[in-house]
Design an enzyme around this catalytic site. Structure first.
Site, short mmCIF file in Angstrom:
data_model
loop_
_atom_site.label_atom_id
_atom_site.label_comp_id
_atom_site.label_asym_id
_atom_site.label_seq_id
_atom_site.Cartn_x
_atom_site.Cartn_y
_atom_site.Cartn_z
N ASN A 104 0.84 -1.19 0.00
CA ASN A 104 0.00 0.00 0.00
C ASN A 104 0.88 1.24 0.00
OD1 ASN A 104 -1.36 2.18 2.15
ND2 ASN A 104 -2.72 1.45 0.54
N GLU A 162 -2.02 0.76 -5.61
CA GLU A 162 -1.60 2.10 -6.03
C GLU A 162 -0.47 2.02 -7.06
OE1 GLU A 162 -3.62 2.35 -2.18
OE2 GLU A 162 -1.83 1.24 -2.78
N ASP A 205 -3.33 23.28 6.33
CA ASP A 205 -3.83 22.25 5.42
C ASP A 205 -4.46 22.85 4.17
OD1 ASP A 205 -4.43 19.53 4.64
OD2 ASP A 205 -4.45 19.06 6.77
#
Length: 392
Positions: A104, A162, A205
């Site tokens: 992952n 991925e 963020d």
């Protein structure tokens, strides 16, 4: 970095760093298209197709790597804002292996605690699930190819590779470094979870507002591998590259969800919505009510979505004036609004902090199915003339 906008930058003389720093390599759709070798209009379709049909992942020999002292000192770990909880690695990818689910890749910001330890922000997704299943060690990789940057940013499910997505976008081999299988990277940090927790944040963020401080897992650097000519990839929090890498890969997940119920033509995660909270969707309705169904599917396809506008496919969803025109001429608030309470994004400062509860809104701006569509079409100019033919 902030003043450069979406212009790529290479810093060759960074104070206290043993290597150069590059930023903004994926700061615009134009740059992403260049990295994938396609047109900007093909990006979403390419990522969506990659999610459906992942490619075989080739292996290559790990050449040019050397192991150095396991210390964070000398790495360009940057402090981006005055209020940052500490220096941050904001652009590294955790490569973790599980016997059941395989390899992952996922992004995690890491706040430096000292020369050997970082505290990582880990959401309750795949890496957290791997930890629950007994994962103790992983590779933290910085400086990967554009296909890997995009593949790692997708969220199709724990059993979707991925690296398979990355290789459907462009050849991206895996190599063995320090006992870990990783994408080819500029530097590889082998890290282990210490069992400690520490405060992580504040951190700027996507919404360009500070994320809250949380207790998060601490990791310790065990081994460090560099290339002879390593270049560190730095990402400016809240900047254009951050937004492109976070937002763009959500477009195909929304596209997939809506395509299950109607003909989805295009999806755009908007910069004004922090490339996370707002989306505009173009559909070609097949049945009555498809606009409302598309709204519900969009929220299912991207759980952090807060507001979504659904329009017909005659509207260019990247033209804000055209979208507003459809909103003004095809929408009635008492008939075409979908609203409900649900968990939203932890990045939304207006949501309830403890529960992430938020009000979600969808706007069905498609042509009403019970009306004559001809009355909702923009009339083109009566004559197509070239003005220069009539001017001296």
């Amino acid at each position: 970095m902030a003043q450069a906008g979406d212009t790529p930058l290479l810093f060759t003389n960074v104070d206290g760093s043993r290597m150069p720093v590059v930023t903004n390599i994926c700061a615009s759709r134009e740059l992403v298209a260049l990295g994938l070798g396609c047109d900007e209009s093909e990006i979403m379709e390419r990522i969506a197709a990659a999610g459906d049909s992942q490619a075989e992942v080739p292996r290559a020999e790990a050449t040019g790597y050397r192991e150095v002292e396991a210390t964070l000192e000398g790495l360009p770990i940057l402090t981006h804002q005055k209020f940052d909880g500490g220096p941050y690695i904001a652009s590294a990818i955790a490569a973790a292996f599980d016997d059941t689910h395989g390899l992952n890749l996922s992004y995690h910001r890491g706040m430096k605690l000292d020369d050997r330890r970082m505290v990582l922000r880990i959401l309750p997704r795949n890496l957290d699930a791997y930890r629950e299943r007994g994962l103790t060690e992983f590779a933290f990789c910085n400086g990967v190819s554009v296909p890997v940057l995009l593949g790692a940013a997708t969220s199709f499910g724990i059993d979707v590779s991925e690296m398979g997505i990355a290789n459907a976008l462009g050849t991206s081999p895996l190599v063995e470094v320090g006992g870990h299988t990783v994408p080819q990277s500029e530097l590889v940090m082998v890290c282990e979870f210490t069992g400690e927790m520490a405060d992580e944040g504040p951190f700027l963020d996507l919404t360009e507002t500070p994320d809250i401080v949380r207790s998060q897992p601490v990791v310790k650097l065990k081994r460090l591998f560099l290339r002879d000519d390593s270049i560190f990839h730095a990402l400016l929090p809240g900047g254009p590259e951050h937004k492109v890498l976070m937002g763009m890969p959500r477009e195909p997940t929304i596209f997939h969800a809506i395509s299950q119920i109607t003909d989805c033509v295009d999806v755009h995660i908007t910069p004004g919505g922090s490339s996370w909270l707002h989306a505009i969707v173009a559909i070609r309705p097949r049945d009555d009510g498809d606009g409302r169904k598309a709204i519900e599917a969009a929220f299912a396809g991207h759980s952090s979505l807060k507001h979504v506008w659904v329009v017909n496919d005659d509207i260019d969803i990247r033209d804000r004036d055209m979208v507003e025109w459809a909103f003004a001429t095809r929408f009635q608030g008492d008939r075409d609004t979908v609203t409900f309470q649900s968990k939203g994004s932890s990045l939304d400062p207006s949501a309830w902090v403890e529960t992430r509860e938020t009000c979600k809104l969808g706007f069905d701006c498609t042509i009403p199915s019970d009306r004559d569509a001809a009355n909702f079409v923009r009339t083109p100019p009566a004559m197509d003339l070239k003005l220069e033919d009539y001017l001296d």
